[in-house]
Design a protein around this motif. Structure first.
Motif, mmCIF file in Angstrom:
data_model
loop_
_atom_site.group_PDB
_atom_site.id
_atom_site.type_symbol
_atom_site.label_atom_id
_atom_site.label_comp_id
_atom_site.label_asym_id
_atom_site.label_seq_id
_atom_site.Cartn_x
_atom_site.Cartn_y
_atom_site.Cartn_z
ATOM 1 N N UNK A 5 25.784 62.300 37.259
ATOM 2 C CA UNK A 5 25.837 63.285 36.185
ATOM 3 C C UNK A 5 26.643 64.498 36.634
ATOM 4 N N UNK A 20 28.940 61.136 32.776
ATOM 5 C CA UNK A 20 27.688 60.449 33.068
ATOM 6 C C UNK A 20 27.965 58.951 33.140
ATOM 7 N N UNK A 22 26.463 55.082 32.987
ATOM 8 C CA UNK A 22 25.340 54.307 32.452
ATOM 9 C C UNK A 22 25.391 52.876 32.977
ATOM 10 N N UNK A 42 18.344 58.470 20.442
ATOM 11 C CA UNK A 42 18.480 59.224 21.697
ATOM 12 C C UNK A 42 19.173 60.569 21.542
ATOM 13 N N UNK A 156 10.861 65.131 30.394
ATOM 14 C CA UNK A 156 11.869 64.621 31.315
ATOM 15 C C UNK A 156 11.260 64.436 32.693
ATOM 16 N N UNK A 159 9.091 61.471 32.789
ATOM 17 C CA UNK A 159 9.923 60.279 32.800
ATOM 18 C C UNK A 159 10.445 59.996 34.201
ATOM 19 N N UNK B 107 21.434 67.953 27.775
ATOM 20 C CA UNK B 107 22.249 66.748 27.932
ATOM 21 C C UNK B 107 21.598 65.752 28.864
ATOM 22 N N UNK B 108 21.030 66.267 29.933
ATOM 23 C CA UNK B 108 20.324 65.392 30.868
ATOM 24 C C UNK B 108 19.246 64.613 30.148
ATOM 25 N N UNK B 109 18.480 65.343 29.371
ATOM 26 C CA UNK B 109 17.383 64.761 28.605
ATOM 27 C C UNK B 109 17.883 63.676 27.655
ATOM 28 N N UNK B 110 18.924 64.018 26.952
ATOM 29 C CA UNK B 110 19.544 63.106 26.014
ATOM 30 C C UNK B 110 19.978 61.810 26.718
ATOM 31 N N UNK B 111 20.660 61.975 27.811
ATOM 32 C CA UNK B 111 21.193 60.816 28.530
ATOM 33 C C UNK B 111 20.090 59.956 29.133
ATOM 34 N N UNK B 112 19.020 60.600 29.559
ATOM 35 C CA UNK B 112 17.909 59.821 30.093
ATOM 36 C C UNK B 112 17.306 58.937 29.002
ATOM 37 N N UNK B 113 17.262 59.476 27.809
ATOM 38 C CA UNK B 113 16.770 58.676 26.686
ATOM 39 C C UNK B 113 17.690 57.509 26.415
ATOM 40 N N UNK B 114 18.971 57.792 26.504
ATOM 41 C CA UNK B 114 19.941 56.726 26.265
ATOM 42 C C UNK B 114 19.823 55.638 27.339
ATOM 43 N N UNK B 115 19.567 56.049 28.559
ATOM 44 C CA UNK B 115 19.363 55.097 29.656
ATOM 45 C C UNK B 115 18.300 54.067 29.322
ATOM 46 N N UNK B 117 17.084 53.329 26.511
ATOM 47 C CA UNK B 117 17.444 52.568 25.321
ATOM 48 C C UNK B 117 18.399 51.425 25.645
ATOM 49 N N UNK B 118 19.337 51.724 26.526
ATOM 50 C CA UNK B 118 20.354 50.722 26.882
ATOM 51 C C UNK B 118 19.741 49.501 27.566
#
Lengths: 163, 121
Positions: A5, A20, A22, A42, A156, A159, B107-115, B117-118
């Motif tokens: 990141x 970032x 993925x 998301x 977060x 998580x 953004x970090x939060x958003x991307x972690x959610x996307x992670x 989900x993917x």
């Protein structure tokens, strides 16, 4: 964290650069950014939820959605897609609006340029976000995510702890 | 005819840290980068320029002068290196940093959610 990141700011140029990685192939990541059903799952930083009114992912098309806060607050957004290179890049202008898509006067306008780069079974996403004015970033955060933000951070942390 | 400012002028301004004089006549007669000329002929009308960031607007208002005139004096003095213009505003920087940090976390939060989900896609 192994997701590489990167968050760079250039206040003088009113620009934010985010990178970032993925752990998914580029097709999937691209879909997650451009399919409204996945996108709204998301896009809203917790506890905010993005809800789509309409989305037309074509050049000149729009995405009209709102962010719903934990206390029912709604912030409408109006996104216009200005360039699409299928599977690898799209650019869009984003602004706050009312529910009918009328842009809020004086509200920040952000210009997005998102690139998707495949590297093996991973995908690197590069986001370039440019604002019209210096106050835009502050307004964007204030308008969209006040109140619920601390909560989002706690989630977060939970998580991350569970991983 | 040029007049030197009275002694009290110097005294008064000397008390203000980082103050200097800007000569009214400099613009017309001495448009050159000569620090000695800049300080040798102070006019009765002097402007203190503090390092704490009074811009031309504030100075102009304070001394009842045109903003443009003040800007010119500052420009000359900057060229003479009598003054250094540092447009640094720590409060503003700090505020911007706080908002940007929040933006980054968002953004970090958003991307972690996307992670997560993917993984299920």
């Amino acid at each position: 964290m192994t997701n590489n990141f990167l968050f760079e700011k250039d206040l003088a140029a009113k620009k934010i650069h985010v990178v970032r990685e993925f752990s998914a192939p580029v097709e999937k990541v691209w879909k997650a950014w451009t399919d409204p059903d996945i996108l709204e799952k998301w896009w809203g930083p917790k506890p905010w939820i993005a809800k789509t009114k309409s989305m037309d992912f074509t050049v000149g098309g729009t995405w009209q959605y709102f962010m719903e806060g934990p206390e029912g607050q709604k912030h409408w957004c109006y996104v216009t897609f200005i360039a699409i290179e299928d599977g690898s890049r799209f650019a869009a202008d984003s602004a706050f609006s009312d529910e009918n898509g009328n842009i809020t006067p004086g509200a920040p306008v952000g210009h997005w340029d998102n690139k998707f780069i495949a590297s093996g079974d991973k995908t690197k996403v590069l986001v370039d976000l440019t604002f019209d004015s210096e106050t835009s970033i502050k307004m964007l955060v204030e308008m969209g995510f006040e109140g619920g933000f601390t909560m989002g951070l706690n989630q977060l942390e939970e998580l991350l702890a569970s991983e | 005819m040029l007049k030197k400012p009275e002694k009290t002028f110097y005294k008064k301004f000397a008390q203000l840290n980082g103050c200097c004089y800007i000569c009214n006549h400099l613009v017309a007669n001495y448009m050159r980068r000569d620090v000695f000329r800049a300080i040798a002929y102070p006019s009765p009308r002097a402007y203190p320029v503090s390092y704490s960031g009074h811009g031309p607007n504030a100075l102009a208002e304070h001394f009842d002068s045109a903003r443009q005139a003040v800007s010119k004096y500052i420009m000359i003095l900057t060229e003479c290196e009598v003054v250094t213009q540092k447009q640094f505003n720590p409060e503003k920087m700090e505020e911007a940093d706080i908002w940007l940090e929040r933006f980054r976390k968002m953004w970090e939060n958003r991307f972690d959610q996307l992670d997560s989900l993917l993984k299920d896609l």
